[in-house]
Design a protein around this motif. Structure first.
Motif, short mmCIF file in Angstrom:
data_model
loop_
_atom_site.label_atom_id
_atom_site.label_comp_id
_atom_site.label_asym_id
_atom_site.label_seq_id
_atom_site.Cartn_x
_atom_site.Cartn_y
_atom_site.Cartn_z
N LEU A 18 2.49 7.32 3.39
CA LEU A 18 2.99 8.69 3.39
C LEU A 18 4.31 8.79 2.64
CD1 LEU A 18 2.34 9.97 7.03
CD2 LEU A 18 1.33 10.86 4.94
N THR A 19 5.14 7.76 2.82
CA THR A 19 6.49 7.80 2.26
C THR A 19 6.49 7.46 0.77
OG1 THR A 19 7.35 7.13 4.41
CG2 THR A 19 8.83 6.90 2.52
N ALA A 20 5.74 6.45 0.39
CA ALA A 20 5.71 6.04 -1.03
C ALA A 20 4.25 5.92 -1.48
CB ALA A 20 6.44 4.71 -1.21
N PRO A 21 3.59 7.07 -1.66
CA PRO A 21 2.15 7.06 -1.96
C PRO A 21 1.79 6.48 -3.32
CG PRO A 21 3.03 9.28 -2.09
CD PRO A 21 4.12 8.42 -1.55
N ASN A 22 2.79 6.29 -4.18
CA ASN A 22 2.49 5.67 -5.48
C ASN A 22 2.45 4.15 -5.40
OD1 ASN A 22 2.36 8.16 -6.81
ND2 ASN A 22 4.58 8.18 -7.11
N VAL A 23 2.88 3.61 -4.26
CA VAL A 23 2.97 2.16 -4.13
C VAL A 23 2.03 1.63 -3.05
CG1 VAL A 23 4.52 0.21 -3.65
CG2 VAL A 23 5.35 2.20 -4.93
N PHE A 24 2.03 2.33 -1.89
CA PHE A 24 1.26 1.86 -0.75
C PHE A 24 0.02 2.73 -0.54
CE2 PHE A 24 5.68 0.81 0.06
CZ PHE A 24 5.61 -0.52 0.43
N THR A 25 -1.02 2.07 -0.06
CA THR A 25 -2.19 2.81 0.37
C THR A 25 -2.73 2.11 1.61
OG1 THR A 25 -4.30 3.75 -0.34
CG2 THR A 25 -3.80 1.51 -1.08
N GLN A 26 -3.81 2.63 2.16
CA GLN A 26 -4.40 1.98 3.33
C GLN A 26 -5.80 1.51 2.99
OE1 GLN A 26 -2.97 5.34 5.99
NE2 GLN A 26 -3.03 3.67 7.45
N SER A 32 -2.09 -1.32 5.83
CA SER A 32 -1.38 -1.04 4.60
C SER A 32 -1.68 -2.08 3.54
CB SER A 32 0.13 -1.04 4.88
OG SER A 32 0.84 -0.87 3.68
N THR A 33 -1.82 -1.62 2.33
CA THR A 33 -1.98 -2.53 1.20
C THR A 33 -1.30 -1.91 -0.01
OG1 THR A 33 -3.62 -3.81 -0.04
CG2 THR A 33 -4.21 -1.56 0.52
N LEU A 34 -1.05 -2.74 -0.99
CA LEU A 34 -0.37 -2.26 -2.19
C LEU A 34 -1.39 -1.78 -3.20
CD1 LEU A 34 2.16 -5.18 -2.43
CD2 LEU A 34 2.76 -2.80 -2.03
N LEU A 35 -1.06 -0.73 -3.90
CA LEU A 35 -1.90 -0.28 -4.99
C LEU A 35 -1.88 -1.33 -6.11
CD1 LEU A 35 -0.89 3.46 -4.96
CD2 LEU A 35 -3.19 2.58 -4.58
N PRO A 36 -2.94 -1.40 -6.90
CA PRO A 36 -3.01 -2.43 -7.94
C PRO A 36 -1.78 -2.42 -8.85
CG PRO A 36 -5.09 -1.25 -7.77
CD PRO A 36 -4.11 -0.54 -6.87
N GLY A 37 -1.22 -3.60 -9.05
CA GLY A 37 -0.09 -3.75 -9.96
C GLY A 37 1.24 -3.31 -9.40
N MET A 38 1.29 -2.98 -8.10
CA MET A 38 2.53 -2.45 -7.54
C MET A 38 3.26 -3.44 -6.63
SD MET A 38 2.99 0.26 -9.00
CE MET A 38 3.77 1.73 -8.39
N ALA A 39 2.92 -4.71 -6.74
CA ALA A 39 3.61 -5.71 -5.90
C ALA A 39 5.10 -5.76 -6.20
CB ALA A 39 2.98 -7.08 -6.08
N ASP A 40 5.50 -5.26 -7.37
CA ASP A 40 6.93 -5.24 -7.70
C ASP A 40 7.54 -3.87 -7.43
OD1 ASP A 40 5.89 -3.70 -9.70
OD2 ASP A 40 6.80 -4.83 -11.35
N GLY A 41 6.77 -2.98 -6.85
CA GLY A 41 7.29 -1.67 -6.50
C GLY A 41 7.29 -0.67 -7.64
N GLU A 49 12.59 3.21 1.32
CA GLU A 49 12.38 4.20 2.38
C GLU A 49 11.12 3.86 3.18
OE1 GLU A 49 14.24 6.74 3.36
OE2 GLU A 49 15.75 6.11 1.93
N ALA A 50 10.08 3.47 2.46
CA ALA A 50 8.83 3.14 3.13
C ALA A 50 9.00 1.94 4.05
CB ALA A 50 7.75 2.85 2.09
N ALA A 51 9.75 0.93 3.58
CA ALA A 51 9.98 -0.25 4.41
C ALA A 51 10.75 0.13 5.67
CB ALA A 51 10.74 -1.31 3.62
N ARG A 52 11.71 1.05 5.51
CA ARG A 52 12.48 1.51 6.67
C ARG A 52 11.61 2.33 7.61
NH1 ARG A 52 17.55 1.96 4.00
NH2 ARG A 52 16.80 3.72 2.84
#
Ligand code: SF4
Length: 66
Positions: A18-26, A32-41, A49-52
């Motif tokens: 919800l917080t960082a929809p360009n990086v995290f998905t479900q 939670s999982t990372l969107l492809p290629g987004m392991a570096d954010g 913010e999402a981590a917090r």
């Protein structure tokens, strides 16, 4: 920056996606999982913010040292 998600800790609350929809998905199980290629954010300032926002602190952000 390198993002790690501890799926043993994740409870699937979805706050990260919800917080960082360009990086995290479900994934199909709701974890939670990372969107492809987004392991570096991808330079997205919302990653921290999402981590917090994660209620169980399943997201770890590693910054390069030195
Ligand atoms: S906010 Fe935390 S618990 Fe919720 S889906 Fe994301 S990593 Fe999992």
């Amino acid at each position: 920056m390198h993002i790690e998600i501890d799926q043993d800790v994740c409870i699937g609350a979805g706050q990260c996606a919800l917080t960082a929809p360009n990086v995290f998905t479900q994934d199909d199980d709701g974890f939670s999982t990372l969107l492809p290629g987004m392991a570096d954010g991808g330079g997205d300032p919302l990653v921290k913010e999402a981590a917090r926002a994660c209620p169980v602190h399943a997201i770890t952000i590693k910054e390069p040292t030195g």
